[in-house]
Write a protein that holds these residues in place. Structure first.
Motif, PDB file in Angstrom:
ATOM      1  N   LEU A  25      51.541 -36.533 100.074  1.00  0.00           N
ATOM      2  CA  LEU A  25      51.785 -37.755 100.218  1.00  0.00           C
ATOM      3  C   LEU A  25      50.487 -38.296 101.020  1.00  0.00           C
ATOM      4  O   LEU A  25      49.897 -39.482 100.648  1.00  0.00           O
ATOM      5  N   ARG A  26      49.931 -37.677 102.242  1.00  0.00           N
ATOM      6  CA  ARG A  26      48.916 -38.142 102.935  1.00  0.00           C
ATOM      7  C   ARG A  26      47.673 -38.399 102.052  1.00  0.00           C
ATOM      8  O   ARG A  26      46.914 -39.110 102.540  1.00  0.00           O
ATOM      9  N   ARG A  27      47.549 -37.638 100.969  1.00  0.00           N
ATOM     10  CA  ARG A  27      46.433 -37.559 100.319  1.00  0.00           C
ATOM     11  C   ARG A  27      46.263 -38.684  99.117  1.00  0.00           C
ATOM     12  O   ARG A  27      45.372 -39.043  98.513  1.00  0.00           O
ATOM     13  N   CYS A  28      47.539 -39.324  99.008  1.00  0.00           N
ATOM     14  CA  CYS A  28      47.828 -40.284  98.028  1.00  0.00           C
ATOM     15  C   CYS A  28      47.705 -41.787  98.708  1.00  0.00           C
ATOM     16  O   CYS A  28      48.012 -41.916  99.866  1.00  0.00           O
ATOM     17  N   PHE A  29      47.531 -42.934  97.913  1.00  0.00           N
ATOM     18  CA  PHE A  29      48.006 -44.249  98.220  1.00  0.00           C
ATOM     19  C   PHE A  29      49.343 -44.380  97.627  1.00  0.00           C
ATOM     20  O   PHE A  29      49.671 -43.822  96.459  1.00  0.00           O
ATOM     21  N   PHE A  30      50.150 -45.091  98.118  1.00  0.00           N
ATOM     22  CA  PHE A  30      51.568 -45.348  97.679  1.00  0.00           C
ATOM     23  C   PHE A  30      51.782 -46.763  97.276  1.00  0.00           C
ATOM     24  O   PHE A  30      51.478 -47.657  98.005  1.00  0.00           O
ATOM     25  N   ARG A  67      41.058 -42.359  95.509  1.00  0.00           N
ATOM     26  CA  ARG A  67      42.341 -41.687  96.134  1.00  0.00           C
ATOM     27  C   ARG A  67      43.262 -41.581  94.787  1.00  0.00           C
ATOM     28  O   ARG A  67      43.359 -42.482  94.053  1.00  0.00           O
ATOM     29  N   LEU A 122      49.746 -49.896 101.691  1.00  0.00           N
ATOM     30  CA  LEU A 122      49.340 -48.916 100.653  1.00  0.00           C
ATOM     31  C   LEU A 122      48.723 -47.795 101.370  1.00  0.00           C
ATOM     32  O   LEU A 122      48.983 -46.592 100.768  1.00  0.00           O
ATOM     33  N   GLU A 140      45.230 -40.806 107.468  1.00  0.00           N
ATOM     34  CA  GLU A 140      45.564 -42.095 106.801  1.00  0.00           C
ATOM     35  C   GLU A 140      45.064 -43.386 107.451  1.00  0.00           C
ATOM     36  O   GLU A 140      44.683 -44.504 106.759  1.00  0.00           O
ATOM     37  N   LYS A 176      54.155 -44.034 102.791  1.00  0.00           N
ATOM     38  CA  LYS A 176      54.183 -43.463 101.596  1.00  0.00           C
ATOM     39  C   LYS A 176      55.629 -43.059 101.260  1.00  0.00           C
ATOM     40  O   LYS A 176      55.685 -42.288 100.389  1.00  0.00           O
ATOM     41  N   PRO A 229      56.213 -33.352  99.275  1.00  0.00           N
ATOM     42  CA  PRO A 229      55.705 -33.131 100.617  1.00  0.00           C
ATOM     43  C   PRO A 229      54.837 -33.967 101.281  1.00  0.00           C
ATOM     44  O   PRO A 229      54.144 -34.616 100.621  1.00  0.00           O
TER      45      PRO A 229
END
Lengths: 280, 390
Positions: free
Chosen positions: A169-174, A27, B46, B20, B50, A165
């Motif tokens: 964000l849903r597609r990423c790790f944060f 990801r 993680l 998620e 977000k 957007p």
């Protein structure tokens, strides 16, 4: 394949976990944090420590998502056609590859840095959704689909200038890089300046953390500014004792230009200016 | 598995989605966080959170869910902040540390903590039984007990805390202005008016075709500067007094406007317009700009956006000397008229609810002076306002 930090980059445990999860689950990793906490450095260090090639895509306010994929250079094709260049028959000669394409094409797994994604237009991240999700895109001019040979490790940095957007964000790790605590700071300093006198480091850290605690500051000095400051202190051979005296009162530390980049911030540390001097 | 945790997060107002959640389960299946609660905490954050503004909420849900939920939340609500304020710190010697005995498991600690809370009625410091700071009791902050529960302590002092998700670590971030400005920005976008200025970087297609034709078919490239948003905006914000409840929404609008318009100038006023405005609330007394100068400084093609609740006594609008802050030689209404005469495109955004407007005579007066161009500060109102500006 696991990232452990390098001899020039101190990564905290939670950051390591974030990077390794992003690599394992393939990801993109979105990294935020105060300026100067090593967001951009992270991608370079991952590439270095895992021996992967690094592709850097620096985003500006005028950057379009398409530019990361490819651009069709119609103008040079038109010019070549007038000059009778044989290259003109193959449209593929005029497709200029973007960073994303280069990373997709890499023979071994690569690291792709999308730096400061928040600088671009508000719609920019939405235009990359499918590409980041499927790791493929379609080239209309040549009617081919480009697929990633190996899914690259994607590191995206943001300075929070624009909100991103939800779909993106849903597609990423944060991961949010917090400002390092005292111990980590000392480690970081040791990694960058191994021979530095420990008394100097301790006094400097104290002055530095003291400055960060001043509530009215517009821009708090960051890790990278601390490192710059130490470098100058070393070069100028400032004795540690001269720092010690500054700790108590709010006086400007020596060579403060490296830490305080804002005129108003510097005024916070100066003694009040006396308006009526003699003869006035 | 973990479905209740997921639902708890959703209930707490953190925008989590099923995708998620499945990612988190996938990560767990790959044993990315195996056998460590701390790793699991970081991994779940993680995957699920977000935006750092939600970290604080997440920490609380995590704590509640994984450590005997209800009772802890209950306790949190019961403990007055004052007890926990840092006053003094005690340092223990190694010997003392060794002498301190643990009370038992976490469950027992919670149980006892609840009992203590019922018995204890005042703030407490030092000592080894009551809840407070700097003591050796297992409850409270800044003290030492190897199995203690830390309540309201900012940093880990002995690096032995039971929990890393000690609440409030991300407290500062929770009031980030950026949250929710996206909708505002989308609305403000409609105000964009593009103009070509600056260096020539873009291909001018019609110009190139014309020049190429003139050139007997040989390519002659023509370039034009790129388009930029040339809208100029003057933003006037009411501060202080009755505007305090609306600070948050005003900050959102301000933050959105600032990133959308390159030519944005903002000024503050208090309740109504008089001779002077200011740009820095901390130095409002010595750094003021006369309203006349402002009119001379900024050309009439600026669009005027006024943000204020328009709620005040009629004197503040109509009477000389009616201002609540100073003696104004001319009534405020004269100043508003001057501004409106100079800036044809102007709107007034009012953050107070529309249904209250009829009950305040000053709102109606100003609505009349603005020729009906007062809009409520909601998405709807903002769209209407933008429509009237463009």
């Amino acid at each position: 394949m696991k990232f452990h930090g390098t001899d020039s980059y101190i990564a905290t445990d939670d950051l390591l976990l974030a990077v390794n999860s992003a690599i394992t689950l393939r990801r993109p990793l979105l990294v935020k944090g105060e300026p100067g906490t090593g967001k951009t450095m992270l991608a370079e260090e991952i590439a270095k420590s895992l021996g992967m090639p690094l592709y850097q895509w620096h985003i500006k306010s005028t950057t379009k998502a398409q530019q990361g994929l490819y651009e069709y250079d119609a103008v040079s094709r038109l010019r070549d056609s007038q000059l009778g260049d044989p290259r003109v028959h193959d449209i593929g000669n005029y497709i200029v590859k973007g960073k994303l394409w280069e990373a997709f094409e890499s023979e071994q797994q690569a690291v792709l840095l999308i730096d400061e994604v928040d600088k671009a237009d508000i719609e920019f991240p939405n235009d990359l959704l499918r590409e980041l999700d499927r790791m493929e895109f379609y080239v209309y001019e040549t009617r081919q689909t480009i697929c990633a040979k190996h899914r690259p490790v994607i590191i995206i940095t943001s300075n929070n200038e624009k909100e991103l957007p939800d779909a993106f964000l849903r597609r990423c790790f944060f991961h949010y890089i917090r400002f390092p605590d005292r111990q980590t700071l000392e480690q970081i300093v040791n990694v960058h300046y191994p021979g530095i006198q420990s008394t100097l480091v301790r006094s400097a850290l104290e002055v530095f953390l003291g400055i960060r605690d001043v509530p009215e500051l517009k821009k708090k000095p960051s890790t990278s500014e601390l490192l710059d400051w130490l470098k100058i202190l070393l070069a100028e051979q400032v004795p540690p004792e001269s720092l010690a005296s500054k700790r108590k009162e709010r006086a400007l530390p020596p060579l403060h230009g490296a830490l305080l980049k804002n005129e108003q911030d510097q005024h916070l540390f100066e003694p009040p200016v006396r308006l009526r001097t003699s003869g006035y | 598995m973990l479905i209740d945790f997921f639902l708890e997060l959703k209930k707490a107002g953190i925008p989590v989605t099923l995708v998620e959640f499945l990612t988190l389960l996938d990560a767990l299946a790959q044993e990315l966080a195996f056998g460590s609660v701390e790793d699991f905490y970081f991994l779940s954050r993680l995957c699920l959170v977000k935006n750092e503004v939600y970290f604080d909420k997440f920490d609380r849900v995590f704590m509640a869910y994984f450590k005997d939920a209800a009772s802890l939340q209950e306790i949190e609500r019961k403990i007055p902040d004052e007890w926990l304020r840092r006053l003094a710190e005690r340092f223990f010697s190694e010997e003392e540390k060794r002498q301190i005995q643990s009370l038992g498991g976490l469950d027992k600690l919670l149980e006892t903590l609840k009992k203590r809370l019922e018995e204890q009625k005042e703030r407490h410091e030092g000592g080894n039984r009551w809840i407070g700071t700097s003591g050796t009791s297992p409850f409270g902050a800044y003290g030492y007990n190897p199995e203690g529960i830390r309540i309201g302590q900012e940093t880990s002092r002995h690096h032995r805390a039971v929990k890393v998700w000690d609440r409030r670590e991300f407290r500062d971030l929770d009031d980030s202005v950026e949250l929710g400005t996206r909708n505002f920005k989308m609305a403000l976008r409609r105000l964009r008016a593009f103009a070509r200025t600056g260096s020539e970087q873009e291909l001018d297609l019609p110009g190139t075709i014309r020049a190429t034709a003139n050139n007997a078919g040989y390519l002659d490239l023509k370039l034009v500067p790129e388009r930029h948003n040339a809208t100029k905006v003057l933003l006037f914000l009411d501060v202080g007094g009755s505007m305090d409840p609306h600070v948050e929404i005003c900050e959102q609008l301000f933050s959105a406007a600032r990133s959308e318009f390159k030519h944005l100038e903002y000024f503050y006023f208090h309740n109504f317009f008089y001779e002077q405005l200011w740009q820095d609330n901390r130095r409002r007394l010595d750094h003021r700009l006369s309203t006349f100068d402002l009119i001379r400084l900024f050309s009439p093609d600026h669009k005027l956006i006024i943000v204020g609740d328009a709620t005040m006594s009629p004197y503040e609008i109509h009477m000389a000397g009616g201002s609540v802050e100073h003696h104004n030689p001319e009534p405020g209404s004269v100043w508003l008229k001057r501004l409106l005469k100079h800036y044809q495109k102007a709107v007034w955004l009012n953050p107070s609810p529309r249904r209250h407007w009829n009950f305040s005579s000053s709102i109606q007066t100003i609505q009349h002076m603005m020729d009906g161009r007062m809009y409520s500060m909601t998405m709807e109102g903002l769209s209407e306002a933008i429509h009237s500006l463009s």
